[in-house]
Design an enzyme around this catalytic site. Structure first.
Site, short mmCIF file in Angstrom:
data_model
loop_
_atom_site.label_atom_id
_atom_site.label_comp_id
_atom_site.label_asym_id
_atom_site.label_seq_id
_atom_site.Cartn_x
_atom_site.Cartn_y
_atom_site.Cartn_z
N CYS A 203 1.85 3.19 1.82
CA CYS A 203 1.77 3.13 3.25
C CYS A 203 1.65 1.84 3.71
O CYS A 203 2.04 0.69 3.13
CB CYS A 203 0.52 3.80 3.58
SG CYS A 203 -1.13 3.26 3.09
N ASP B 84 3.95 7.41 3.78
CA ASP B 84 3.83 7.86 5.13
C ASP B 84 4.99 7.31 5.80
O ASP B 84 5.84 6.68 5.30
CB ASP B 84 2.49 7.55 5.64
CG ASP B 84 2.38 6.09 6.07
OD1 ASP B 84 3.27 5.26 5.67
OD2 ASP B 84 1.14 5.86 6.51
N THR C 86 -0.94 -0.41 4.63
CA THR C 86 -1.79 -1.47 3.93
C THR C 86 -1.92 -1.01 2.38
O THR C 86 -2.38 -1.99 1.67
CB THR C 86 -2.94 -1.39 4.46
OG1 THR C 86 -3.63 0.03 4.43
CG2 THR C 86 -3.12 -2.04 5.95
N HIS D 191 -5.48 -3.19 -17.37
CA HIS D 191 -6.98 -3.13 -17.39
C HIS D 191 -7.37 -1.94 -16.88
O HIS D 191 -8.26 -1.60 -17.18
CB HIS D 191 -7.42 -4.47 -16.52
CG HIS D 191 -7.40 -5.66 -17.41
ND1 HIS D 191 -8.06 -6.88 -16.83
CD2 HIS D 191 -6.82 -6.34 -18.51
CE1 HIS D 191 -7.71 -7.88 -17.40
NE2 HIS D 191 -7.07 -7.51 -18.57
N HIS E 219 -11.39 -2.14 -21.92
CA HIS E 219 -11.16 -1.74 -20.52
C HIS E 219 -11.17 -0.03 -20.65
O HIS E 219 -11.55 0.69 -19.62
CB HIS E 219 -9.75 -1.98 -20.38
CG HIS E 219 -9.68 -3.54 -20.37
ND1 HIS E 219 -10.39 -4.22 -19.16
CD2 HIS E 219 -9.10 -4.32 -20.93
CE1 HIS E 219 -10.08 -5.32 -19.31
NE2 HIS E 219 -9.18 -5.65 -20.59
C1 RB5 Z 1 0.16 3.97 9.56
O1 RB5 Z 1 0.32 3.15 10.81
C2 RB5 Z 1 -0.76 3.19 8.70
O2 RB5 Z 1 -2.23 3.46 9.33
C3 RB5 Z 1 -0.88 3.66 7.53
O3 RB5 Z 1 0.65 3.53 6.67
C4 RB5 Z 1 -1.57 2.96 6.39
O4 RB5 Z 1 -1.62 1.53 6.57
C5 RB5 Z 1 -3.38 3.33 6.31
O5 RB5 Z 1 -3.82 3.14 5.46
#
Ligand code: RB5
Length: 149
Positions: free
Chosen positions: A72, A15, A74, A105, A140
């Site tokens: 993305c 993203d 996180t 694993h 595994h």
């Molecule tokens: C975008 O702001 C953020 O929410 C996205 O990149 C991600 O971390 C979502 O899980």
């Protein structure tokens, strides 16, 4: 390094939070002779990660690409979405040892990176570690066999 992947195709998606690292990773992988198919956005305009995660997951499940990488902020939005697909084992990794273990694993066929919480250098090291590590099988594999619902 990464020579054994020369005939491999890797799909990558992201993203807006993962654009910069995605572009650098594509360059790094193509520089090693690996074909990369881009399923991500290429601008910083805000987008919805499921739109990109589903596109990558479908390509992995269809065998159009051998493995996938998703980024993305996180990593969680991508991982949660990707793992809705029966043919996907998406694993989040934030360090080199975790990048190795998620292959050794969990045999993750999609590596997920938290772009806002690691440096590009860390991302690149994790990608290489994941690619170079071999799945250990055995106990595994027995655990992986219990995952599908
Ligand atoms: C975008 O702001 C953020 O929410 C996205 O990149 C991600 O971390 C979502 O899980």
């Amino acid at each position: 390094m990464l020579d054994k992947f020369k005939n491999m195709t890797i799909g990558i998606c992201n993203d807006h939070a993962g654009v910069d690292y995605k572009k650098k990773l594509v360059k790094m992988l193509e520089g090693k002779g690996i074909e990369v198919v881009n399923f991500g956005t290429d601008t910083k305009a805000s987008v919805d990660y499921p739109d990109y995660a589903h596109a990558l997951a479908r390509a992995v499940e269809a065998g159009e690409v051998d493995l996938g990488i998703a980024l993305c902020g996180t990593g969680n939005g991508m991982a949660i979405t990707l793992n809705k697909h029966q043919g996907i084992r998406a694993g989040l990794a934030w360090s080199k040892p975790v990048g190795e273990l998620v292959k050794a694993h969990n045999n993750a066929n999609v590596l997920v990176l938290p772009a806002r919480f690691i440096s590009y250098r860390e991302a690149s090291v994790i990608v290489r570690a994941w690619l170079e590590t071999t799945f250990e099988g055995g106990r595994h594999q027995a655990r992986i066999d219990k995952i599908p619902l």
